[in-house]
Design a protein around this motif. Structure first.
Motif, mmCIF file in Angstrom:
data_model
loop_
_atom_site.group_PDB
_atom_site.id
_atom_site.type_symbol
_atom_site.label_atom_id
_atom_site.label_comp_id
_atom_site.label_asym_id
_atom_site.label_seq_id
_atom_site.Cartn_x
_atom_site.Cartn_y
_atom_site.Cartn_z
ATOM 1 N N VAL A 86 43.205 40.643 83.788
ATOM 2 C CA VAL A 86 42.199 41.047 82.799
ATOM 3 C C VAL A 86 40.859 40.409 83.144
ATOM 4 C CG1 VAL A 86 41.566 41.007 80.356
ATOM 5 C CG2 VAL A 86 43.968 41.318 81.019
ATOM 6 N N ALA A 107 35.345 39.226 79.781
ATOM 7 C CA ALA A 107 36.667 38.795 79.311
ATOM 8 C C ALA A 107 36.729 37.310 79.000
ATOM 9 C CB ALA A 107 37.726 39.143 80.351
ATOM 10 N N LEU A 153 37.875 43.512 73.890
ATOM 11 C CA LEU A 153 37.583 42.166 74.399
ATOM 12 C C LEU A 153 36.821 41.338 73.379
ATOM 13 C CD1 LEU A 153 36.489 43.082 78.036
ATOM 14 C CD2 LEU A 153 38.694 42.124 77.332
#
Length: 202
Positions: free
Chosen positions: A47, A55, A29
């Motif tokens: 996600v 994220a 990330l």
């Protein structure tokens, strides 16, 4: 062929972020370039749901790179970058305007406040987009409520600037500095329907 391979790779990356063990994927990330994953579009939604704030760097960067593909993912996100993406989309990206309107309906005055620095900043596309979005929120939730919130957050002087922006009609900017004069003898009576030539209007 290369684009197809790249899209396949980015799609695999998004799927891995969504389903692979979180402890294995979390480091990516911070290391993956958001622009490389922008083509994933709405595949970034799971996600974001999975990793939350961790994220955001990836998702926001992807939205800035390709707002048309990624903007829907930002609907639950309230932040300055998300507000800027939505304001810009509202002004110039017709295909994303429904998403942008939904974002401002969802976040309202709180979302609009994030655009105030741009709305009172340097003239340009960012400022125009911010002002346009503020007018949308003011139309929905009331100009007084918005300017009161601006005054509380940023002060009375800034609130006055925002109030002026809300009162401004963008169509006025399209008018020439000096309007042409009417022909001699043609005053307000020229505009009366009874004076129009036969067949001029249906």
């Amino acid at each position: 062929m290369r684009n197809s391979e790249e899209n396949g790779w980015t799609g695999q990356c998004c799927r891995l972020l969504a389903i692979a063990p979180a402890e294995l994927m979390a480091p990516y990330l911070e290391s993956w370039d958001p622009r490389e994953l922008a083509s994933c579009g709405e595949q970034l939604a799971p996600v974001l749901a999975r990793f939350g704030p961790a994220a955001l760097r990836l998702v926001l960067g992807a939205a800035v790179a390709r707002p048309a593909q990624v903007a829907p993912v930002l609907l639950p996100v309230r932040g300055a970058v998300a507000a800027g993406v939505m304001a810009d989309a509202l002004l110039r990206l017709k295909s994303v305007q429904p998403v942008a309107r939904s974002w401002f309906a969802r976040h309202g005055v709180a979302g609009a406040l994030l655009l105030v620095p741009a709305a009172v900043g340097k003239a340009g596309r960012e400022r125009a987009a911010a002002e346009h979005a503020l007018r949308l929120v003011a139309a929905r939730q009331g100009a007084e409520a918005l300017t009161a919130a601006v005054a509380e957050r940023y002060g009375e002087r800034v609130a006055e600037v925002v109030a002026d922006a809300l009162d401004f009609d963008p169509l006025q900017a399209e008018l020439p500095a000096k309007l042409p004069e009417l022909p001699p003898g043609c005053g307000w009576r020229c505009c009366r329907r009874s004076n129009w030539p036969t067949g001029a209007v249906p």
